[in-house]
Design a protein around this motif. Structure first.
Motif, PDB file in Angstrom:
ATOM      1  N   GLY A 106       0.799  -1.221   0.000  1.00  7.57           N
ATOM      2  CA  GLY A 106       0.000   0.000   0.000  1.00  7.57           C
ATOM      3  C   GLY A 106       0.833   1.273   0.000  1.00  7.57           C
ATOM      4  N   THR A 109       0.218   3.685  -3.113  1.00  4.18           N
ATOM      5  CA  THR A 109      -1.042   4.410  -2.981  1.00  4.18           C
ATOM      6  C   THR A 109      -0.919   5.521  -1.941  1.00  4.18           C
ATOM      7  N   LYS A 141      -4.064   0.174 -10.719  1.00  2.00           N
ATOM      8  CA  LYS A 141      -4.842   0.070  -9.482  1.00  2.00           C
ATOM      9  C   LYS A 141      -4.452   1.191  -8.508  1.00  2.00           C
ATOM     10  N   VAL A 142      -3.165   1.468  -8.389  1.00  2.35           N
ATOM     11  CA  VAL A 142      -2.692   2.551  -7.512  1.00  2.35           C
ATOM     12  C   VAL A 142      -3.264   3.888  -7.968  1.00  2.35           C
ATOM     13  N   LYS A 145      -6.947   4.018  -7.107  1.00  2.67           N
ATOM     14  CA  LYS A 145      -7.172   4.152  -5.657  1.00  2.67           C
ATOM     15  C   LYS A 145      -6.914   5.580  -5.190  1.00  2.67           C
ATOM     16  N   ALA A 146      -5.993   6.266  -5.864  1.00  2.00           N
ATOM     17  CA  ALA A 146      -5.669   7.657  -5.498  1.00  2.00           C
ATOM     18  C   ALA A 146      -6.678   8.639  -6.100  1.00  2.00           C
TER      19      ALA A 146
END
Length: 174
Positions: A106, A109, A141-142, A145-146
């Motif tokens: 994580g 992110t 994905k990062v 997510k941000a």
């Protein structure tokens, strides 16, 4: 600019001369570079490193790079950078590379969300962009997510290791 930035688990420090070996190891690592581009020559890395050590302002054409470290251990996690792309709309491109030993924790992110907020508040950026290869699911994905949104996928846009790859263009307005 040289003051460290601290998020929940990470400390970000502006790139400095002692970071040379980390930067060299990242940009010559075929695994880390597999979704970015071909591993770079030491000469090319030194040239970019010297540019990124220079003072940075909104008018700079080089990247503002921070080294990401775990706050508790001081261990290197990777790097994250921004570069002004449009001064009229105050738009910055963002990019990051996380070392294999810290993927899946994580940290990317956390660092990205932190840098987006910091750059908006400290420099006045209102829009952020990012580009990654379509096959790089972890980076996509990062970015998502941000809070970044996929704007478009451009087929066969970038050559990586002799193969043309599709690029995903993301953006976020603050």
């Amino acid at each position: 600019m040289s003051n460290p930035l601290t998020s929940q688990h990470l400390t970000l420090t502006k790139l400095a001369p002692p970071d040379w070996e980390l930067i060299r190891s990242i940009y010559t690592n075929p695994v880390l570079m597999q979704h970015i581009g071909s591993p770079m020559s030491e000469e090319a890395i030194r040239s970019n490193f010297a540019k990124e050590l220079a003072p940075w302002t909104l008018d700079s054409t080089h990247w503002l790079t921070w080294i990401i470290r775990e706050t508790d251990t001081g261990n290197d996690v990777g790097l994250i950078s921004i570069c002004t792309r449009d001064r009229d709309v105050l738009t910055a491109e963002v990019g990051f590379i996380i070392l294999d030993t810290h993927k899946g924790k994580g940290y990317a992110t956390e660092a990205l969300a932190f840098v987006l907020d910091h750059a908006a508040h400290a420099y006045g950026f209102r829009k952020f962009t990012a580009v990654c290869s379509e096959e790089h699911a972890a980076s996509r994905k990062v970015l998502e997510k941000a809070g970044m949104k996929l704007d478009k996928i451009v087929p066969e846009h970038t050559e990586i290791a002799g193969t043309m790859v599709n690029d995903c263009f993301y953006s976020l307005e603050k």
